[in-house]
Write an enzyme that holds these catalytic residues in place. Sequence first.
Site, mmCIF file in Angstrom:
data_model
loop_
_atom_site.group_PDB
_atom_site.id
_atom_site.type_symbol
_atom_site.label_atom_id
_atom_site.label_comp_id
_atom_site.label_asym_id
_atom_site.label_seq_id
_atom_site.Cartn_x
_atom_site.Cartn_y
_atom_site.Cartn_z
ATOM 1 N N ASN A 20 -128.254 -47.596 -68.289
ATOM 2 C CA ASN A 20 -129.530 -48.115 -68.801
ATOM 3 C C ASN A 20 -130.700 -47.167 -68.490
ATOM 4 O O ASN A 20 -131.713 -47.192 -69.180
ATOM 5 C CB ASN A 20 -129.760 -49.499 -68.177
ATOM 6 C CG ASN A 20 -131.190 -49.955 -68.270
ATOM 7 O OD1 ASN A 20 -131.627 -50.469 -69.305
ATOM 8 N ND2 ASN A 20 -131.969 -49.756 -67.199
ATOM 9 N N SER B 154 -131.366 -47.022 -78.576
ATOM 10 C CA SER B 154 -132.673 -47.481 -79.082
ATOM 11 C C SER B 154 -132.682 -47.476 -80.604
ATOM 12 O O SER B 154 -132.026 -46.647 -81.243
ATOM 13 C CB SER B 154 -133.791 -46.568 -78.594
ATOM 14 O OG SER B 154 -135.017 -46.921 -79.208
ATOM 15 N N TYR C 218 -137.292 -38.233 -78.222
ATOM 16 C CA TYR C 218 -136.725 -39.476 -77.695
ATOM 17 C C TYR C 218 -135.714 -40.052 -78.694
ATOM 18 O O TYR C 218 -134.587 -40.408 -78.321
ATOM 19 C CB TYR C 218 -137.842 -40.483 -77.403
ATOM 20 C CG TYR C 218 -137.340 -41.842 -76.977
ATOM 21 C CD1 TYR C 218 -136.650 -42.013 -75.775
ATOM 22 C CD2 TYR C 218 -137.540 -42.968 -77.782
ATOM 23 C CE1 TYR C 218 -136.181 -43.263 -75.393
ATOM 24 C CE2 TYR C 218 -137.086 -44.223 -77.404
ATOM 25 C CZ TYR C 218 -136.406 -44.366 -76.215
ATOM 26 O OH TYR C 218 -135.933 -45.608 -75.834
ATOM 27 N N ALA D 268 -134.148 -38.415 -80.987
ATOM 28 C CA ALA D 268 -133.017 -37.478 -81.037
ATOM 29 C C ALA D 268 -132.064 -37.719 -79.867
ATOM 30 O O ALA D 268 -130.836 -37.694 -80.023
ATOM 31 C CB ALA D 268 -133.534 -36.036 -81.018
ATOM 32 N N LYS E 99 -131.630 -40.554 -78.203
ATOM 33 C CA LYS E 99 -130.911 -41.823 -78.373
ATOM 34 C C LYS E 99 -129.871 -41.720 -79.498
ATOM 35 O O LYS E 99 -128.837 -42.383 -79.454
ATOM 36 C CB LYS E 99 -131.904 -42.958 -78.631
ATOM 37 C CG LYS E 99 -132.775 -43.306 -77.415
ATOM 38 C CD LYS E 99 -131.957 -43.734 -76.201
ATOM 39 C CE LYS E 99 -132.815 -44.436 -75.147
ATOM 40 N NZ LYS E 99 -132.063 -44.756 -73.910
#
Length: 244
Positions: free
Chosen positions: A80, A138, A148, A150, A152
């Site tokens: 996580n 995400s 970000y 990219a 995920k």
Amino acid sequence: MANNREIVVTGGGTGIGYAVASAFAQAGERVTITGRREKVLTEAATLAGARPVVFDAADPAAVEAALEELPGGVDVLVNNAGGNTDLLDGDGDGEEGLAGFAAAFERNLRSNVVSAALVTHALRDRLAEGARIITIGSIAAHTGAGSYGAAKAAVEGWNVSVAREFGSRGITANVVAPGLIGETEFFHGKLSDRRRDRLIGNTMNQRAGTPDDVVAVVTFLASPAAGHVTGQVVHVNGGAYLGN
Ligand SMILES: NC(=O)c1ccc[n+]([C@@H]2O[C@H](COP(=O)([O-])OP(=O)(O)OC[C@H]3O[C@@H](n4cnc5c(N)ncnc54)[C@H](OP(=O)(O)O)[C@@H]3O)[C@@H](O)[C@H]2O)c1
């Protein structure tokens, strides 16, 4: 929920990870939470009924050093830890030229995909037969958010290979991809009312998600009943992923 299993939740000190860790602990599972800020983590561990292990999941040496404190056998690994590093450390605009841009891009890759891959790789021989690997992705993997999004998206590709690699041991690997989730530190105070309204307007049920919305899916994927669900991305975003 099965209970008395050994569960590791990275980034379990706040937000979604904390909610996931608390739910598992309340069900009688043995839970270890990880994170970088010692005070935040130890306080959260006390509240949730979990064991804290402080380390940076994106740093290979730190992960290596933490191994002796992590459980010798792991039934459920929840990757996580992560977040949009542009929101905290900048997107490279204030830094020197392309080097600054590259450094900011790499921060998001390290924080979100290298961290999940590193911890999973480090624990690979400790995963029990039939274990569950659940990684928090995400909606940004599909709707875009610079480095970000990219990172995920890379999580989703990496997850498929993990599912394939561990499948013969009865281990599943899945991504849970949230949309906007409240009660987290994700935005570091940088979510404007206008953007929040727009993100909620993109959902079909006209609301933000809650950590418990994510907990419900994580606990299902972690359950014995979910043994034939692997290599998947489960979206928890009120349908915002599909556009309107
Ligand atoms: N909230 C949302 O709207 C949303 C939407 C989609 C996806 N997500 C994803 O959900 C996950 C959980 O985020 P959240 O929303 O619950 O935000 P959060 O409250 O900021 O939680 C992130 C947690 O991860 C830890 N962490 C971050 N980088 C780490 C690292 N390198 N090593 C160890 N721990 C690290 C942080 O603690 P330390 O800083 O102490 O390490 C923090 O406790 C993230 O992967 C995020 O990308 C969130």
